[in-house]
Design a protein around this motif. Structure first.
Motif, PDB file in Angstrom:
ATOM      1  N   THR A  13     -11.556   1.169   5.876  1.00  0.00           N
ATOM      2  CA  THR A  13     -10.345   0.357   6.016  1.00  0.00           C
ATOM      3  C   THR A  13      -9.107   1.189   5.696  1.00  0.00           C
ATOM      4  N   LEU A  14      -9.146   1.938   4.602  1.00  0.00           N
ATOM      5  CA  LEU A  14      -7.996   2.758   4.214  1.00  0.00           C
ATOM      6  C   LEU A  14      -7.770   3.884   5.223  1.00  0.00           C
ATOM      7  N   ALA A  15      -8.833   4.541   5.668  1.00  0.00           N
ATOM      8  CA  ALA A  15      -8.684   5.628   6.645  1.00  0.00           C
ATOM      9  C   ALA A  15      -8.021   5.118   7.921  1.00  0.00           C
ATOM     10  N   GLU A  16      -8.448   3.968   8.405  1.00  0.00           N
ATOM     11  CA  GLU A  16      -7.862   3.396   9.614  1.00  0.00           C
ATOM     12  C   GLU A  16      -6.392   3.036   9.398  1.00  0.00           C
ATOM     13  N   LEU A  17      -6.089   2.430   8.267  1.00  0.00           N
ATOM     14  CA  LEU A  17      -4.715   2.012   7.962  1.00  0.00           C
ATOM     15  C   LEU A  17      -3.787   3.222   7.828  1.00  0.00           C
ATOM     16  N   LEU A  18      -4.231   4.235   7.086  1.00  0.00           N
ATOM     17  CA  LEU A  18      -3.410   5.435   6.921  1.00  0.00           C
ATOM     18  C   LEU A  18      -3.254   6.190   8.235  1.00  0.00           C
ATOM     19  N   SER A  19      -4.304   6.227   9.030  1.00  0.00           N
ATOM     20  CA  SER A  19      -4.242   6.893  10.319  1.00  0.00           C
ATOM     21  C   SER A  19      -3.147   6.283  11.182  1.00  0.00           C
ATOM     22  N   GLU A  20      -3.105   4.973  11.203  1.00  0.00           N
ATOM     23  CA  GLU A  20      -2.089   4.266  11.981  1.00  0.00           C
ATOM     24  C   GLU A  20      -0.698   4.458  11.377  1.00  0.00           C
ATOM     25  N   LYS A  21      -0.592   4.291  10.082  1.00  0.00           N
ATOM     26  CA  LYS A  21       0.703   4.354   9.392  1.00  0.00           C
ATOM     27  C   LYS A  21       1.315   5.756   9.451  1.00  0.00           C
ATOM     28  N   THR A  64      -9.845  -0.437  -5.637  1.00  0.00           N
ATOM     29  CA  THR A  64      -9.463  -1.234  -4.469  1.00  0.00           C
ATOM     30  C   THR A  64      -9.616  -2.732  -4.699  1.00  0.00           C
ATOM     31  N   ASP A  65     -10.112  -3.129  -5.861  1.00  0.00           N
ATOM     32  CA  ASP A  65     -10.153  -4.550  -6.187  1.00  0.00           C
ATOM     33  C   ASP A  65      -8.813  -4.999  -6.765  1.00  0.00           C
ATOM     34  N   SER A  66      -8.030  -4.053  -7.228  1.00  0.00           N
ATOM     35  CA  SER A  66      -6.750  -4.373  -7.864  1.00  0.00           C
ATOM     36  C   SER A  66      -5.607  -4.552  -6.867  1.00  0.00           C
ATOM     37  N   PHE A  67      -5.799  -4.043  -5.643  1.00  0.00           N
ATOM     38  CA  PHE A  67      -4.734  -4.051  -4.645  1.00  0.00           C
ATOM     39  C   PHE A  67      -5.293  -4.427  -3.279  1.00  0.00           C
ATOM     40  N   ASN A  68      -4.446  -4.969  -2.418  1.00  0.00           N
ATOM     41  CA  ASN A  68      -4.884  -5.218  -1.042  1.00  0.00           C
ATOM     42  C   ASN A  68      -4.743  -3.916  -0.248  1.00  0.00           C
ATOM     43  N   PRO A  69      -5.367  -3.830   0.933  1.00  0.00           N
ATOM     44  CA  PRO A  69      -5.331  -2.568   1.693  1.00  0.00           C
ATOM     45  C   PRO A  69      -3.924  -2.037   1.959  1.00  0.00           C
ATOM     46  N   GLU A  70      -2.986  -2.903   2.281  1.00  0.00           N
ATOM     47  CA  GLU A  70      -1.615  -2.457   2.550  1.00  0.00           C
ATOM     48  C   GLU A  70      -0.991  -1.828   1.298  1.00  0.00           C
ATOM     49  N   SER A  71      -1.214  -2.436   0.143  1.00  0.00           N
ATOM     50  CA  SER A  71      -0.694  -1.882  -1.113  1.00  0.00           C
ATOM     51  C   SER A  71      -1.330  -0.534  -1.428  1.00  0.00           C
ATOM     52  N   ILE A  72      -2.609  -0.404  -1.149  1.00  0.00           N
ATOM     53  CA  ILE A  72      -3.292   0.878  -1.381  1.00  0.00           C
ATOM     54  C   ILE A  72      -2.689   1.954  -0.486  1.00  0.00           C
ATOM     55  N   SER A  73      -2.427   1.612   0.775  1.00  0.00           N
ATOM     56  CA  SER A  73      -1.811   2.603   1.668  1.00  0.00           C
ATOM     57  C   SER A  73      -0.418   2.986   1.175  1.00  0.00           C
ATOM     58  N   GLU A  74       0.301   2.039   0.572  1.00  0.00           N
ATOM     59  CA  GLU A  74       1.626   2.341   0.002  1.00  0.00           C
ATOM     60  C   GLU A  74       1.498   3.292  -1.191  1.00  0.00           C
ATOM     61  N   ILE A  75       0.487   3.079  -2.021  1.00  0.00           N
ATOM     62  CA  ILE A  75       0.243   3.987  -3.159  1.00  0.00           C
ATOM     63  C   ILE A  75       0.013   5.398  -2.643  1.00  0.00           C
ATOM     64  N   VAL A  76      -0.793   5.514  -1.603  1.00  0.00           N
ATOM     65  CA  VAL A  76      -1.117   6.832  -1.050  1.00  0.00           C
ATOM     66  C   VAL A  76       0.111   7.471  -0.418  1.00  0.00           C
ATOM     67  N   THR A  77       0.846   6.728   0.387  1.00  0.00           N
ATOM     68  CA  THR A  77       2.015   7.318   1.043  1.00  0.00           C
ATOM     69  C   THR A  77       3.091   7.698   0.019  1.00  0.00           C
ATOM     70  N   THR A  78       3.226   6.933  -1.037  1.00  0.00           N
ATOM     71  CA  THR A  78       4.167   7.281  -2.112  1.00  0.00           C
ATOM     72  C   THR A  78       3.711   8.568  -2.797  1.00  0.00           C
ATOM     73  N   THR A  79       2.414   8.684  -3.034  1.00  0.00           N
ATOM     74  CA  THR A  79       1.864   9.893  -3.647  1.00  0.00           C
ATOM     75  C   THR A  79       2.117  11.113  -2.760  1.00  0.00           C
ATOM     76  N   LEU A  80       1.972  10.940  -1.458  1.00  0.00           N
ATOM     77  CA  LEU A  80       2.180  12.054  -0.529  1.00  0.00           C
ATOM     78  C   LEU A  80       3.616  12.575  -0.582  1.00  0.00           C
ATOM     79  N   LYS A  81       4.552  11.730  -0.913  1.00  0.00           N
ATOM     80  CA  LYS A  81       5.961  12.129  -0.977  1.00  0.00           C
ATOM     81  C   LYS A  81       6.242  13.076  -2.146  1.00  0.00           C
ATOM     82  N   VAL A  82       5.395  13.053  -3.155  1.00  0.00           N
ATOM     83  CA  VAL A  82       5.650  13.859  -4.349  1.00  0.00           C
ATOM     84  C   VAL A  82       4.744  15.086  -4.466  1.00  0.00           C
ATOM     85  N   ILE A  83       3.866  15.259  -3.498  1.00  0.00           N
ATOM     86  CA  ILE A  83       3.014  16.469  -3.575  1.00  0.00           C
ATOM     87  C   ILE A  83       3.498  17.555  -2.643  1.00  0.00           C
TER      88      ILE A  83
END
Length: 173
Positions: A15-23, A154-173
């Motif tokens: 689910t995350l791979a598909e969402l990030l791929s699209e985003k 992934t129980d703490s966040f919905n898929p969209e929120s998880i993708s936001e965590i990842v994209t935010t992380t990518l901005k700082v690396i």
């Protein structure tokens, strides 16, 4: 940008791979994709190739090798697979997804239309077997999280929120 996404069954890696791929407009591959590719090369159905691969450690090694090779030759790729972080040396971000056992069991039971009790039994059996295989074939301890840059429940966040965590992380690396 090369990203690996790993996690046990039911954690939401696909689910995350598909969402990030699209985003991010980055292609993704999975161990399953490579497995289907290898089946086609042999002129076999996935089921036939699955039977052929049983007990053949070389198939597992080849899947891992191909994922690493595809990542090395790509500028942008998301590699989804339980062991991908161990084989994709050039990853910019290595993710591991976790989820409580009961939640994973329910997700798998719903997805595969089986009872939660059956799903739990199958998960326990599968994960013991996989952990043993990973240790024997690659000398990898799947429970060692040291290789990962980011671990998300992934129980703490919905898929969209998880993708936001990842994209935010990518901005700082």
């Amino acid at each position: 940008m090369i990203i690996t996404i790993g996690g046990l069954a039911g954690t939401g890696t696909t689910t995350l791979a598909e969402l990030l791929s699209e985003k991010l407009d980055i292609p993704y591959i999975s161990a399953g994709f490579v497995f289907r590719e290898m089946a086609a090369e042999k002129g076999m159905s996935v089921l036939e190739f699955s039977e052929f691969a049983e007990g053949n450690d070389d198939i597992d090694k080849e899947i891992d090798r191909r994922q690493a090779e595809k990542a090395k030759s790509a500028d942008n790729l998301i590699v989804e697979g339980r062991l991908s972080a161990f084989f994709v040396d050039n990853a910019d971000l290595k993710l591991w997804l976790i989820t409580p056992f009961d939640v994973r069991s329910k997700r798998i039971a719903d997805r595969e239309e089986k009872s939660v009790d059956v799903a739990k039994e199958e998960i326990i059996t599968r994960e013991k077997s996989e952990a043993l295989r990973y240790k024997e074939i690659h000398n990898i301890d799947i429970s060692n999280m040291d290789i990962y840059d980011l671990i998300i429940n992934t129980d703490s966040f919905n898929p969209e929120s998880i993708s936001e965590i990842v994209t935010t992380t990518l901005k700082v690396i």
